[in-house]
Structure formats: structure tokens, C-alpha cells
Design an enzyme around this catalytic site. Structure first.
Site, mmCIF file in Angstrom:
data_model
loop_
_atom_site.group_PDB
_atom_site.id
_atom_site.type_symbol
_atom_site.label_atom_id
_atom_site.label_comp_id
_atom_site.label_asym_id
_atom_site.label_seq_id
_atom_site.Cartn_x
_atom_site.Cartn_y
_atom_site.Cartn_z
ATOM 1 N N CYS A 232 -1.165 23.648 -0.906
ATOM 2 C CA CYS A 232 -1.943 22.689 -1.685
ATOM 3 C C CYS A 232 -2.856 21.862 -0.779
ATOM 4 O O CYS A 232 -4.065 21.962 -0.854
ATOM 5 C CB CYS A 232 -1.007 21.782 -2.493
ATOM 6 S SG CYS A 232 -1.862 20.458 -3.389
ATOM 7 N N HIS B 65 5.216 -1.732 -11.924
ATOM 8 C CA HIS B 65 4.340 -1.293 -10.828
ATOM 9 C C HIS B 65 4.811 -0.001 -10.178
ATOM 10 O O HIS B 65 4.391 0.329 -9.073
ATOM 11 C CB HIS B 65 4.227 -2.410 -9.789
ATOM 12 C CG HIS B 65 3.617 -3.662 -10.356
ATOM 13 N ND1 HIS B 65 3.877 -4.924 -9.865
ATOM 14 C CD2 HIS B 65 2.757 -3.831 -11.398
ATOM 15 C CE1 HIS B 65 3.200 -5.819 -10.570
ATOM 16 N NE2 HIS B 65 2.517 -5.178 -11.502
ATOM 17 N N GLY C 239 12.746 -14.970 -10.052
ATOM 18 C CA GLY C 239 12.181 -14.647 -8.751
ATOM 19 C C GLY C 239 10.734 -14.236 -8.789
ATOM 20 O O GLY C 239 10.298 -13.396 -8.007
ATOM 21 N N VAL D 228 8.939 -2.574 -6.643
ATOM 22 C CA VAL D 228 8.920 -1.116 -6.524
ATOM 23 C C VAL D 228 10.048 -0.637 -5.617
ATOM 24 O O VAL D 228 10.045 0.509 -5.163
ATOM 25 C CB VAL D 228 7.553 -0.624 -5.983
ATOM 26 C CG1 VAL D 228 6.425 -1.014 -6.929
ATOM 27 C CG2 VAL D 228 7.279 -1.146 -4.574
#
Length: 287
Positions: free
Chosen positions: A189, A123, A226, A107
Site C-alpha cells: 500500500c 476525539h 476534569g 484519547v
């Protein structure tokens, strides 16, 4: 199969032969980013660590405080983190038509930053933060700026905390940390903010997995780079490649879950940066 050693001419030659029939697909894991300074979860010498689950993040304010504290220090320390030679080699291999794209379990956004164009992030991307109430998306830098406003001096006091495998940091003393919330776009919000990533306990979105399947379906070979293949999604893609009967190569430091499978045509033990750079050179691709 006895693994070949990274750097051996035979290893590079065997790997290059997999491209005789056309472009390959590549699946990468945390091991490709270790040369950029991001530790992995399961590599040699890595202490056992269980990532935070989605239930912990959603249900427990203490976990959210710990997450945002670690994210703040990790971001502070990541200013020098950049794509390494392995990322750059894959970007050049794609530009030369030698791979169809990269599927990654990471990520960290380093594939996109290296110039790779077709990147399937199984992911998600940790640089994107979304609100669970209004759906607004923010950059991690924006949200961590709000964290600084709410927690003055915290980043400076904890600047030397140890970096964790997910790119965040191991920070203690987070009991008084104030967690940022969504300011909204045009209207207040206050919704819960979370990284746009797949936590442990969640599943990869169907559209994302479908994009990864397409890359494997259209490939002449699959390179596993990897990754120990300890995550189920990667194994599902391996099974797709096995059903198609395309050759599979594994490049990794340390053992993987597929080392003894008959479908693995090439197994290289060693670093991804040196191996992918040597592959690019063997295929006449300049890095």
C-alpha cells in the site's frame, strides 16, 4: 457560586443528591487522567502548548516526523500508565446503574481499560492507527514496531524525553527520522498513516456526537469531570443539558468556562480521583 472543596463531606453530599432522579451522564477531560501520570493542556503550572493541527500533520513531513518520534517515546514511557481511582469509580458507578455512560474528550483509552462499557470517545482513540489510502486499521504498537525497524536505536537514545499532555513526548533532533507507511493487507500500500483521533482543525464525526447527545438526553444530571470546557464540543453538550433543565455538576482543579453559569448546581474544586471515589462510597458503590 463559591466552589466546594474536594474531600469536604458537604461536597460529596451535594454531588450524591444529583442522582436522586436516576442515572447521570459524565463528560470527562484531561484532568481525570493527570493522576495516571498524563499531564493536561491547561492545568495549573502547565506551560502553554498548542497541539498539532491536522493541516500541519497532513501537509508537512517535518511535523509527521516529529509526531511519530514523540509517539514512539511516549509509548515507551506509558507502560506504567494505568487507570486511576477516578476511572475505576466511574466504571463501578456505571456497573451499578448510577451513570448511563462516559463521554470523554481524551484519547488515552483509560476509561475502557478501567472497565467502563459505554464510552463515547469524542476525539477518537490514540491506540488505533488508520491508513488514508486503503482504510486498514492497525494498533499503535504495530506501527511503532515498524518505526523501530526504520529508526534503529532512536527509542533508546531518547528514552528520557519529557512526556507531553497528549501522552506523546517532546523529542528534538527528528530531522533524520523515517516515517512508517502502511504495508497493506495482502497487497503493498504505502499509504499515509494517522492516529484515529480528531485533530485540532477537524470536527467530531456526526455519529459520535449523536451518541454523546443520546447519553445527555437520557440522563437525570450531567457531571463535568476534569475539563475546563475550553473545547466547543463539550460546550455543545452542556447546552443540551441546559435546554433539558437537568442539574449540572463541575469537578475540576482550576477555573472552567462554566463556573459562573446559573445552570451549575454543584461546583467542586479539587481532584477527580478523590471526589469520584467519595461519590461512589456515598452511593454505596464499592470501588
Amino acid at each position: 457560586m463559591s466552589p466546594l472543596q474536594a474531600g469536604e463531606p458537604q461536597a460529596t453530599a451535594e454531588l450524591a443528591r444529583l442522582f436522586a432522579e436516576g442515572p447521570a451522564a459524565v463528560l470527562t477531560g484531561a484532568g481525570i487522567s493527570t493522576d495516571s501520570g498524563i499531564p493536561d493542556y491547561r492545568g495549573a503550572g502547565t506551560p502553554p502548548r498548542t497541539p498539532m493541527s491536522i493541516a500541519q500533520f497532513m501537509d508537512n513531513e517535518a511535523y509527521r516526523r516529529r509526531f511519530w518520534a514523540g509517539a514512539r517515546i511516549g509509548f515507551l514511557r506509558s507502560s506504567g500508565v494505568a487507570p486511576n481511582a477516578g476511572h475505576l469509580a466511574l466504571a463501578r458507578l456505571e456497573a451499578a446503574g448510577r451513570i448511563g455512560g462516559v463521554i470523554t474528550q481524551n484519547v488515552d483509552d483509560l476509561h475502557r481499560r478501567s472497565g467502563s462499557r459505554t464510552v463515547v470517545e469524542l476525539h477518537g482513540n490514540g491506540r488505533v492507527i488508520r491508513c488514508l489510502r486503503c482504510g486498514a486499521r492497525w494498533s499503535r504498537a504495530d506501527v511503532l514496531g515498524w518505526f523501530d525497524d526504520l529508526n534503529p536505536g532512536f527509542a533508546e537514545r531518547n528514552a528520557h524525553a519529557e512526556i507531553a499532555p497528549d501522552g506523546d513526548a517532546r523529542v528534538s533532533g527528528t530531522e533524520r527520522v523515517v516515517v512508517p507507511s502502511c504495508p497493506g493487507r495482502g497487497a503493498p500500500c504505502g499509504g499515509l498513516l494517522r492516529p484515529d483521533v480528531v485533530y485540532f482543525g477537524e470536527t467530531v464525526p456526526p455519529a459520535v456526537f449523536s451518541a454523546a447527545e443520546t447519553l445527555v438526553r437520557d440522563a437525570s444530571a450531567l457531571l463535568l469531570v476534569g475539563t475546563s470546557l475550553a473545547v466547543n464540543t463539550g460546550m455543545r453538550l452542556l447546552h443540551r443539558a441546559e435546554r433539558r433543565g437537568i442539574p449540572i455538576a463541575v469537578i475540576n482543579r482550576g477555573p472552567t468556562a462554566v463556573d459562573r453559569r446559573d445552570s451549575v448546581a454543584v461546583r467542586i474544586e479539587g481532584g477527580t480521583s478523590e471526589t469520584l471515589s467519595a461519590l461512589a462510597s456515598a452511593l454505596d458503590v464499592r470501588v
